[in-house]
Design a protein around this motif. Structure first.
Motif, PDB file in Angstrom:
ATOM      1  N   ASP A  14     -11.938  18.463   3.632  1.00  0.00           N
ATOM      2  CA  ASP A  14     -11.031  17.725   4.504  1.00  0.00           C
ATOM      3  C   ASP A  14     -11.717  16.571   5.230  1.00  0.00           C
ATOM      4  O   ASP A  14     -11.420  16.302   6.392  1.00  0.00           O
ATOM      5  CB  ASP A  14     -10.399  18.687   5.524  1.00  0.00           C
ATOM      6  N   ASN A  15     -12.647  15.907   4.561  1.00  0.00           N
ATOM      7  CA  ASN A  15     -13.269  14.743   5.183  1.00  0.00           C
ATOM      8  C   ASN A  15     -12.447  13.487   4.884  1.00  0.00           C
ATOM      9  O   ASN A  15     -11.603  13.490   3.995  1.00  0.00           O
ATOM     10  CB  ASN A  15     -14.724  14.583   4.710  1.00  0.00           C
ATOM     11  N   PRO A  16     -12.669  12.392   5.623  1.00  0.00           N
ATOM     12  CA  PRO A  16     -11.924  11.158   5.349  1.00  0.00           C
ATOM     13  C   PRO A  16     -12.096  10.740   3.900  1.00  0.00           C
ATOM     14  O   PRO A  16     -13.228  10.664   3.401  1.00  0.00           O
ATOM     15  CB  PRO A  16     -12.572  10.150   6.310  1.00  0.00           C
ATOM     16  N   PRO A  17     -11.006  10.477   3.179  1.00  0.00           N
ATOM     17  CA  PRO A  17     -11.080  10.234   1.733  1.00  0.00           C
ATOM     18  C   PRO A  17     -12.063   9.157   1.320  1.00  0.00           C
ATOM     19  O   PRO A  17     -12.830   9.337   0.366  1.00  0.00           O
ATOM     20  CB  PRO A  17      -9.642   9.828   1.381  1.00  0.00           C
ATOM     21  N   ILE A  29      -3.829   3.909  -6.186  1.00  0.00           N
ATOM     22  CA  ILE A  29      -2.751   4.613  -5.481  1.00  0.00           C
ATOM     23  C   ILE A  29      -1.756   3.619  -4.886  1.00  0.00           C
ATOM     24  O   ILE A  29      -0.545   3.882  -4.847  1.00  0.00           O
ATOM     25  CB  ILE A  29      -3.340   5.545  -4.404  1.00  0.00           C
ATOM     26  N   GLU A  30      -2.250   2.477  -4.454  1.00  0.00           N
ATOM     27  CA  GLU A  30      -1.351   1.438  -3.942  1.00  0.00           C
ATOM     28  C   GLU A  30      -0.357   0.977  -5.012  1.00  0.00           C
ATOM     29  O   GLU A  30       0.785   0.619  -4.715  1.00  0.00           O
ATOM     30  CB  GLU A  30      -2.169   0.239  -3.451  1.00  0.00           C
ATOM     31  N   ARG A  45       0.172  14.372   1.397  1.00  0.00           N
ATOM     32  CA  ARG A  45      -0.736  14.211   2.527  1.00  0.00           C
ATOM     33  C   ARG A  45      -1.953  13.375   2.131  1.00  0.00           C
ATOM     34  O   ARG A  45      -2.398  12.501   2.878  1.00  0.00           O
ATOM     35  CB  ARG A  45      -1.178  15.581   3.039  1.00  0.00           C
ATOM     36  N   PHE A  46      -2.479  13.653   0.942  1.00  0.00           N
ATOM     37  CA  PHE A  46      -3.644  12.898   0.463  1.00  0.00           C
ATOM     38  C   PHE A  46      -3.301  11.424   0.263  1.00  0.00           C
ATOM     39  O   PHE A  46      -4.043  10.540   0.696  1.00  0.00           O
ATOM     40  CB  PHE A  46      -4.141  13.502  -0.854  1.00  0.00           C
ATOM     41  N   ILE A  47      -2.164  11.151  -0.386  1.00  0.00           N
ATOM     42  CA  ILE A  47      -1.755   9.763  -0.621  1.00  0.00           C
ATOM     43  C   ILE A  47      -1.584   9.029   0.699  1.00  0.00           C
ATOM     44  O   ILE A  47      -1.994   7.872   0.850  1.00  0.00           O
ATOM     45  CB  ILE A  47      -0.455   9.729  -1.452  1.00  0.00           C
ATOM     46  N   LYS A  48      -1.026   9.718   1.685  1.00  0.00           N
ATOM     47  CA  LYS A  48      -0.812   9.088   2.996  1.00  0.00           C
ATOM     48  C   LYS A  48      -2.140   8.798   3.689  1.00  0.00           C
ATOM     49  O   LYS A  48      -2.292   7.770   4.369  1.00  0.00           O
ATOM     50  CB  LYS A  48       0.061   9.985   3.883  1.00  0.00           C
ATOM     51  N   ARG A  49      -3.120   9.690   3.502  1.00  0.00           N
ATOM     52  CA  ARG A  49      -4.433   9.462   4.113  1.00  0.00           C
ATOM     53  C   ARG A  49      -5.122   8.249   3.487  1.00  0.00           C
ATOM     54  O   ARG A  49      -5.812   7.484   4.172  1.00  0.00           O
ATOM     55  CB  ARG A  49      -5.325  10.697   3.934  1.00  0.00           C
ATOM     56  N   ASN A  53       0.392   3.140   4.664  1.00  0.00           N
ATOM     57  CA  ASN A  53       1.657   2.391   4.688  1.00  0.00           C
ATOM     58  C   ASN A  53       2.472   2.520   3.404  1.00  0.00           C
ATOM     59  O   ASN A  53       3.499   1.858   3.243  1.00  0.00           O
ATOM     60  CB  ASN A  53       1.394   0.906   4.981  1.00  0.00           C
ATOM     61  N   LYS A  54       2.038   3.374   2.483  1.00  0.00           N
ATOM     62  CA  LYS A  54       2.782   3.554   1.237  1.00  0.00           C
ATOM     63  C   LYS A  54       4.071   4.324   1.504  1.00  0.00           C
ATOM     64  O   LYS A  54       4.075   5.315   2.233  1.00  0.00           O
ATOM     65  CB  LYS A  54       1.934   4.298   0.210  1.00  0.00           C
TER      66      LYS A  54
END
Length: 235
Positions: A14-17, A29-30, A45-49, A53-54
């Motif tokens: 769970d570290n910053p991606p 991913i964008e 949750r991962f995509i949002k991290r 703004n997606k």
């Protein structure tokens, strides 16, 4: 023109991606709205991290896990046949390695869809790199048997295979059974057989040690509920 199938690695914890993932992951991913995922909630949750703004409502997610009917899989790649690229997201690490994603990749090849693997963390390779054991010849064996007697027989089999082939043997365990696994390794293997334990890879609590089976009998590290990779090597 057909879309592509992107194999998108995720974090091992769970570290910053973007501490452990390259910028290329964010860029892909964008671009994508179609995904094949193991778990919809954690994927969103991962995509949002990664891309805050997606638009979440625009995401189209297909769930691929052990309960997915194999007959459904070709339909997951329909967007590619219509010209839209699709991403596969694993729960942790690299897609199609020790998870069902390999079936989708196989179908993509049959349909002549371009498969694009992206760079990201693999617990198998990170553990092997840091073990000091044979990285020229190795095998990943997945999970060992749950039954205690069967597990000990399998440990002995892997030890013999390692000695015969000079090959590192990698395997994993359900995290809440890690301490018992290490105890079984220490009790079952020959005293001088090397064992590497690599857990919480890429996290602040990362622990990587290679010792003999005899030395592991005095283990004081608590591995309970910590994702771990085990490697044994017998010369």
């Amino acid at each position: 023109m057909k879309g592509k199938l992107y194999l998108i690695p995720t974090r091992l914890g769970d570290n910053p991606p973007l501490e452990v993932l390259p910028l290329s992951i964010k860029k892909i991913i964008e671009q994508l709205d179609d995904y094949i995922v193991e778990n919809e909630k954690t994927a969103r949750r991962f995509i949002k991290r990664v891309v805050p703004n997606k638009s979440q409502p625009k995401l189209r997610l297909k769930v691929l896990n052990k309960y997915t009917d194999a007959s459904e899989l070709p339909s997951f790649l329909k967007p590619c046949l219509e010209g839209n690229s699709v991403g596969i997201l694993s729960e942790a690490g690299c897609p199609a390695i020790a998870d069902p994603g390999a079936d989708i990749v196989g179908i993509a090849h049959e349909l002549d869809i371009k498969v694009v693997p992206l760079v990201g963390p693999s617990s198998i390779l990170l553990a092997l790199m840091s073990s000091g054991l044979n990285g020229q010849s190795f095998a990943f064996n997945g999970y060992l048997p749950i039954d205690k007697n069967e597990r000990k027989r399998e440990i002995k089999t892997l030890e013999k295979r390692s000695a015969d082939l000079n090959q590192s043997q990698l395997f994993i365990e359900t995290p809440y059974r890690n301490n018992q696994m290490l105890a079984d390794l220490a009790a079952t293997l020959q005293p001088n057989t090397k064992v590497c334990v690599a857990c919480d890879l890429t996290l602040p609590t990362e622990f990587i040690k290679t010792k003999s089976a005899k030395e592991w009998k005095n283990n004081t590290e608590d591995l309970h509920k910590r994702p771990a990779m085990f490697i044994l090597h017998k010369k």
